[in-house]
Motif scaffolding. Structure first.
Motif, PDB file in Angstrom:
ATOM      1  N   GLY A  61      21.565 -57.280  72.343  1.00 28.32           N
ATOM      2  CA  GLY A  61      22.532 -56.176  72.310  1.00 28.32           C
ATOM      3  C   GLY A  61      22.757 -55.546  73.679  1.00 28.32           C
ATOM      4  N   LYS A  62      22.568 -56.302  74.735  1.00 32.94           N
ATOM      5  CA  LYS A  62      22.732 -55.743  76.095  1.00 32.94           C
ATOM      6  C   LYS A  62      24.204 -55.404  76.362  1.00 32.94           C
ATOM      7  CE  LYS A  62      20.906 -59.520  77.854  1.00 32.94           C
ATOM      8  NZ  LYS A  62      20.469 -60.272  76.674  1.00 32.94           N
ATOM      9  N   THR A  63      25.069 -56.386  76.114  1.00 35.80           N
ATOM     10  CA  THR A  63      26.497 -56.164  76.342  1.00 35.80           C
ATOM     11  C   THR A  63      26.992 -55.060  75.423  1.00 35.80           C
ATOM     12  OG1 THR A  63      26.585 -58.532  76.697  1.00 35.80           O
ATOM     13  CG2 THR A  63      28.685 -57.399  76.508  1.00 35.80           C
ATOM     14  N   THR A  64      26.518 -55.084  74.179  1.00 34.74           N
ATOM     15  CA  THR A  64      26.920 -54.068  73.211  1.00 34.74           C
ATOM     16  C   THR A  64      26.546 -52.687  73.718  1.00 34.74           C
ATOM     17  OG1 THR A  64      26.376 -55.715  71.554  1.00 34.74           O
ATOM     18  CG2 THR A  64      26.791 -53.500  70.757  1.00 34.74           C
ATOM     19  N   LEU A  65      25.343 -52.573  74.281  1.00 38.72           N
ATOM     20  CA  LEU A  65      24.887 -51.276  74.773  1.00 38.72           C
ATOM     21  C   LEU A  65      25.802 -50.778  75.896  1.00 38.72           C
ATOM     22  CD1 LEU A  65      21.342 -50.076  75.244  1.00 38.72           C
ATOM     23  CD2 LEU A  65      22.816 -49.916  77.217  1.00 38.72           C
ATOM     24  N   ILE A  66      26.117 -51.651  76.839  1.00 39.11           N
ATOM     25  CA  ILE A  66      26.974 -51.228  77.951  1.00 39.11           C
ATOM     26  C   ILE A  66      28.351 -50.823  77.447  1.00 39.11           C
ATOM     27  CG2 ILE A  66      28.180 -52.059  80.028  1.00 39.11           C
ATOM     28  CD1 ILE A  66      25.721 -53.455  80.842  1.00 39.11           C
ATOM     29  N   ASN A  67      28.901 -51.621  76.534  1.00 37.70           N
ATOM     30  CA  ASN A  67      30.222 -51.280  76.002  1.00 37.70           C
ATOM     31  C   ASN A  67      30.200 -49.972  75.222  1.00 37.70           C
ATOM     32  OD1 ASN A  67      31.485 -53.424  77.128  1.00 37.70           O
ATOM     33  ND2 ASN A  67      31.327 -54.735  75.350  1.00 37.70           N
ATOM     34  N   ALA A  68      29.105 -49.743  74.498  1.00 40.58           N
ATOM     35  CA  ALA A  68      29.007 -48.496  73.742  1.00 40.58           C
ATOM     36  C   ALA A  68      28.956 -47.309  74.699  1.00 40.58           C
ATOM     37  CB  ALA A  68      27.761 -48.521  72.860  1.00 40.58           C
ATOM     38  N   VAL A  69      28.203 -47.448  75.783  1.00 42.99           N
ATOM     39  CA  VAL A  69      28.114 -46.357  76.760  1.00 42.99           C
ATOM     40  C   VAL A  69      29.483 -46.111  77.392  1.00 42.99           C
ATOM     41  CG1 VAL A  69      27.144 -45.723  78.997  1.00 42.99           C
ATOM     42  CG2 VAL A  69      25.676 -46.721  77.254  1.00 42.99           C
ATOM     43  N   LEU A  70      30.156 -47.197  77.758  1.00 44.62           N
ATOM     44  CA  LEU A  70      31.470 -47.054  78.388  1.00 44.62           C
ATOM     45  C   LEU A  70      32.455 -46.370  77.439  1.00 44.62           C
ATOM     46  CD1 LEU A  70      31.905 -50.446  80.281  1.00 44.62           C
ATOM     47  CD2 LEU A  70      31.495 -48.191  81.257  1.00 44.62           C
ATOM     48  N   THR A  71      32.401 -46.771  76.160  1.00 43.96           N
ATOM     49  CA  THR A  71      33.320 -46.162  75.189  1.00 43.96           C
ATOM     50  C   THR A  71      33.061 -44.667  75.069  1.00 43.96           C
ATOM     51  OG1 THR A  71      33.051 -48.201  73.997  1.00 43.96           O
ATOM     52  CG2 THR A  71      34.326 -46.523  72.907  1.00 43.96           C
ATOM     53  N   ASP A  72      31.770 -44.308  75.054  1.00 42.89           N
ATOM     54  CA  ASP A  72      31.423 -42.876  75.000  1.00 42.89           C
ATOM     55  C   ASP A  72      32.024 -42.144  76.186  1.00 42.89           C
ATOM     56  OD1 ASP A  72      29.996 -43.017  72.777  1.00 42.89           O
ATOM     57  OD2 ASP A  72      28.008 -42.763  73.670  1.00 42.89           O
ATOM     58  N   LEU A  73      31.839 -42.742  77.357  1.00 43.34           N
ATOM     59  CA  LEU A  73      32.263 -42.078  78.582  1.00 43.34           C
ATOM     60  C   LEU A  73      33.779 -41.980  78.698  1.00 43.34           C
ATOM     61  CD1 LEU A  73      29.691 -43.585  81.092  1.00 43.34           C
ATOM     62  CD2 LEU A  73      29.830 -41.224  80.353  1.00 43.34           C
ATOM     63  N   LEU A  74      34.454 -42.881  78.009  1.00 45.04           N
ATOM     64  CA  LEU A  74      35.913 -42.887  78.107  1.00 45.04           C
ATOM     65  C   LEU A  74      36.545 -41.636  77.512  1.00 45.04           C
ATOM     66  CD1 LEU A  74      36.883 -46.558  77.358  1.00 45.04           C
ATOM     67  CD2 LEU A  74      36.840 -45.360  79.508  1.00 45.04           C
ATOM     68  N   GLU A  75      35.748 -40.940  76.692  1.00 46.42           N
ATOM     69  CA  GLU A  75      36.282 -39.714  76.117  1.00 46.42           C
ATOM     70  C   GLU A  75      36.327 -38.606  77.150  1.00 46.42           C
ATOM     71  OE1 GLU A  75      34.101 -39.060  72.554  1.00 46.42           O
ATOM     72  OE2 GLU A  75      34.924 -40.903  71.686  1.00 46.42           O
ATOM     73  N   ASN A  76      35.622 -38.850  78.242  1.00 45.25           N
ATOM     74  CA  ASN A  76      35.550 -37.856  79.293  1.00 45.25           C
ATOM     75  C   ASN A  76      36.653 -38.148  80.328  1.00 45.25           C
ATOM     76  OD1 ASN A  76      34.816 -36.484  81.555  1.00 45.25           O
ATOM     77  ND2 ASN A  76      32.624 -36.873  81.311  1.00 45.25           N
ATOM     78  N   LYS A  77      37.588 -37.233  80.481  1.00 43.95           N
ATOM     79  CA  LYS A  77      38.761 -37.530  81.300  1.00 43.95           C
ATOM     80  C   LYS A  77      38.397 -37.749  82.767  1.00 43.95           C
ATOM     81  CE  LYS A  77      43.527 -36.366  82.062  1.00 43.95           C
ATOM     82  NZ  LYS A  77      43.440 -36.566  83.485  1.00 43.95           N
ATOM     83  N   SER A  78      37.444 -36.952  83.247  1.00 44.35           N
ATOM     84  CA  SER A  78      37.129 -37.083  84.676  1.00 44.35           C
ATOM     85  C   SER A  78      36.511 -38.457  84.957  1.00 44.35           C
ATOM     86  CB  SER A  78      36.207 -35.960  85.140  1.00 44.35           C
ATOM     87  OG  SER A  78      34.912 -36.213  84.697  1.00 44.35           O
ATOM     88  N   PHE A  79      35.801 -38.999  83.974  1.00 43.02           N
ATOM     89  CA  PHE A  79      35.239 -40.343  84.167  1.00 43.02           C
ATOM     90  C   PHE A  79      36.371 -41.372  84.274  1.00 43.02           C
ATOM     91  CE2 PHE A  79      33.652 -44.432  82.685  1.00 43.02           C
ATOM     92  CZ  PHE A  79      32.490 -44.565  83.425  1.00 43.02           C
ATOM     93  N   VAL A  80      37.342 -41.235  83.401  1.00 43.44           N
ATOM     94  CA  VAL A  80      38.464 -42.184  83.404  1.00 43.44           C
ATOM     95  C   VAL A  80      39.214 -42.103  84.728  1.00 43.44           C
ATOM     96  CG1 VAL A  80      40.612 -42.838  82.235  1.00 43.44           C
ATOM     97  CG2 VAL A  80      38.695 -41.974  80.919  1.00 43.44           C
ATOM     98  N   ASP A  81      39.427 -40.880  85.218  1.00 49.98           N
ATOM     99  CA  ASP A  81      40.186 -40.722  86.461  1.00 49.98           C
ATOM    100  C   ASP A  81      39.429 -41.219  87.682  1.00 49.98           C
ATOM    101  OD1 ASP A  81      42.167 -39.688  85.009  1.00 49.98           O
ATOM    102  OD2 ASP A  81      41.652 -37.587  85.375  1.00 49.98           O
ATOM    103  N   ASN A  82      38.105 -41.099  87.628  1.00 50.08           N
ATOM    104  CA  ASN A  82      37.325 -41.374  88.838  1.00 50.08           C
ATOM    105  C   ASN A  82      36.720 -42.763  88.915  1.00 50.08           C
ATOM    106  OD1 ASN A  82      37.626 -38.929  90.011  1.00 50.08           O
ATOM    107  ND2 ASN A  82      35.877 -38.006  88.953  1.00 50.08           N
ATOM    108  N   THR A  83      36.886 -43.529  87.868  1.00 50.18           N
ATOM    109  CA  THR A  83      36.109 -44.767  87.834  1.00 50.18           C
ATOM    110  C   THR A  83      36.947 -46.014  87.587  1.00 50.18           C
ATOM    111  OG1 THR A  83      34.555 -43.378  86.649  1.00 50.18           O
ATOM    112  CG2 THR A  83      33.912 -45.656  86.924  1.00 50.18           C
ATOM    113  N   LEU A  84      36.518 -47.080  88.207  1.00 46.99           N
ATOM    114  CA  LEU A  84      37.088 -48.398  87.960  1.00 46.99           C
ATOM    115  C   LEU A  84      35.946 -49.283  87.472  1.00 46.99           C
ATOM    116  CD1 LEU A  84      39.269 -49.589  90.946  1.00 46.99           C
ATOM    117  CD2 LEU A  84      39.877 -49.572  88.546  1.00 46.99           C
TER     118      LEU A  84
END
Ligand SMILES: Nc1ncnc2c1ncn2[C@@H]1O[C@H](COP(=O)(O)OP(=O)(O)OP(=O)(O)O)[C@@H](O)[C@H]1O
Length: 456
Positions: A61-84
């Motif tokens: 579940g390594k990939t799953t974990l990273i994707n889950a974290v990314l999905t969580d963070l995507l709710e945060n607008k500043s993360f979306v604006d500041n990150t690639l």
């Protein structure tokens, strides 16, 4: 009945899609998840550079974990604006040049880099990172996810890793390097100069075995349909992640497009009621117990359910206990017996001859000549095998060797010894041959009798 053909097709499609693509709901690994999340957050918000290795067995579940974290963070607008986010995969990006090309594309900098000549890899990477700085505003952060990290260690001079870790250690630009691998000894694969630049942050994922009750409820959850509200949330979650990934990785995107994922309420009720009944049935419990004993991992269970769901069709609109049991039985059956049942009668005859030879001579090795002699004795008195030419029998013998039912004693002997005299041993048990003889369809009676007899 509410199970209209369309609803069934939709159900099948939805369940399959969810099994394949819902990488966002991860069970367990709370602290590991927080760890990765905090690291990414610090990179995005404070411009800190970091590196981390996520290590765990296949399917943990390594990939799953990273994707889950990314999905969580995507709710945060500043993360979306500041990150690639840049995804690299050791299986796809087999050398650093290909990887760099992909990085450029994923950072959408092909135009900026077009026509420029760079002296070195480092210069090129520095240019790309420099491009992310817009005027005097703070630089965008880049998260590099390196799947199959160990394969990048085999690249010439480990240039990519060296440069990424070098940037992550100095204050050039905020980047976070996340390596994903199943090799526990991955640190040992790093060259000294690369190793010294790595932060040595490692997160290990070891899947803990579910209890059987949890396994059953997971099964039930994975085959049940969500209510329409939950359904929309699930689809949005998956899509938001896909949209965020850069173009090079959007090949999976929009799979959900064009399908209206809303189910008839009655159909959902019926379906879930039927699934509830199914998991309580003793026969289904027995099959699930067998699967649980075979492999407790979620990845395995999902593959099994995928095969089950794929059988849904208009004239078989529900998952039944019988389907579950039949599919489960396939995991219990002996692959070698299956293989034997697919052989020709002549090949099976040769195996019977080998079996007789082995039981008389206490599992002594054999060669083609020995087996041909034994087979010929049988062929003489048989009606079906009479007159089979030696060359054909030799071909059949060679085929047995190709499919590894018999194996040469030594590979060094090849070429020196004539093939008819090369010694072999059997890679089967007598029981397997016996079972194949019983199950083989339309096997001539005389062959079956020969297999039983101990005289010849
Ligand atoms: N803890 C978990 N929670 C949810 N799903 C899981 C979990 N562990 C494994 N899975 C499921 O198992 C399958 C494989 O998971 P994943 O691809 O994340 O594994 P991996 O560790 O990255 O494997 P690999 O080393 O092959 O890349 C996926 O379908 C995933 O949904």
């Amino acid at each position: 009945m509410h199970d209209s053909v369309q609803e069934i097709a939709k159900t099948r499609r939805f369940l399959k899609e969810r099994l394949q693509r819902d990488y966002t709901t991860v069970r367990g690994y709370e602290s590991e998840r927080n760890n990765v999340r905090q690291l990414l957050q610090r990179t995005a918000e404070m411009g800190e550079s970091n590196s981390l290795l996520l290590i765990g067995p296949r399917g943990a579940g390594k990939t799953t974990l990273i994707n889950a974290v990314l999905t969580d963070l995507l709710e945060n607008k500043s993360f979306v604006d500041n990150t690639l986010i840049v995804h690299l995969d050791g299986n796809l990006h087999t050398d650093d040049r290909i990887a760099l090309k992909s990085i450029t594309v994923q950072m959408r900098l092909e135009n900026a880099a077009d026509g420029k000549v760079f002296g070195s890899f480092a210069e090129n990477l520095a240019f790309l990172l420099q491009c992310l700085k817009a005027g005097d505003k703070k630089s965008k952060s880049v998260v590099f996810v390196l799947e199959e990290f160990d394969l990048f260690c085999t690249h010439h001079n480990q240039t990519l890793l060296y440069n990424l870790f070098d940037v992550s250690q100095s204050a050039q630009a905020p980047i976070c390097v996340l390596g994903v691998t199943c090799r526990l000894d991955v640190i040992e694969l790093l060259e000294k100069r690369v190793k010294s630049r790595f932060s040595h942050r490692q997160v290990f994922l070891f899947p803990s075995a579910n209890k059987f009750e949890d396994y059953v409820s997971l099964f039930q959850h994975l085959v049940s349909l969500p209510s329409n509200k939950e359904l929309q949330a699930a689809v949005d979650r998956i899509d938001s992640l896909q949209m965020f990934k850069s173009d090079a990785f959007t090949f999976q995107r929009n799979h959900f497009d064009g399908i209206e994922y809303s189910f008839d309420k009655k159909h959902v009720e019926n379906w879930n009621k039927q699934i509830g009944k199914l998991v309580k049935a003793p026969a289904a419990q027995k099959t699930l117990q067998m699967l649980y004993d075979f492999d407790v991992s979620e990845a395995f269970l999902k593959t099994f359910i995928f095969r089950l769901v794929a059988q849904l069709k208009a004239d078989a609109p529900h998952i039944t206990v019988e389907q579950l049991a039949t599919l489960g039985a396939q995991y219990e059956c002996d692959d070698k017996v299956e293989l034997l049942c697919g052989l020709s009668v002549l090949e099976l005859c040769l195996l019977i001859a080998i079996k007789h030879h082995s039981s008389i001579y206490d599992r002594d090795p054999f060669n083609f000549e020995i087996i041909f002699g034994r087979f010929s004795k049988f062929a003489k008195v048989s009606t079906t095998m009479q007159g089979v030419e030696r060359a054909i029998v030799l071909k059949a013998f060679e085929h047995l060797r190709i499919v590894e039912l018999i194996m040469p004693l030594s590979s060094s002997g090849m070429g020196k010894v004539q093939k008819e005299f090369e010694m072999h041993k059997m890679a089967l048990t007598y029981g397997q041959i016996q079972q194949a003889v019983q199950r083989y369809q339309a096997l001539p009676t005389e062959v079956a009798q020969w297999a039983q007899s101990s005289l010849i």
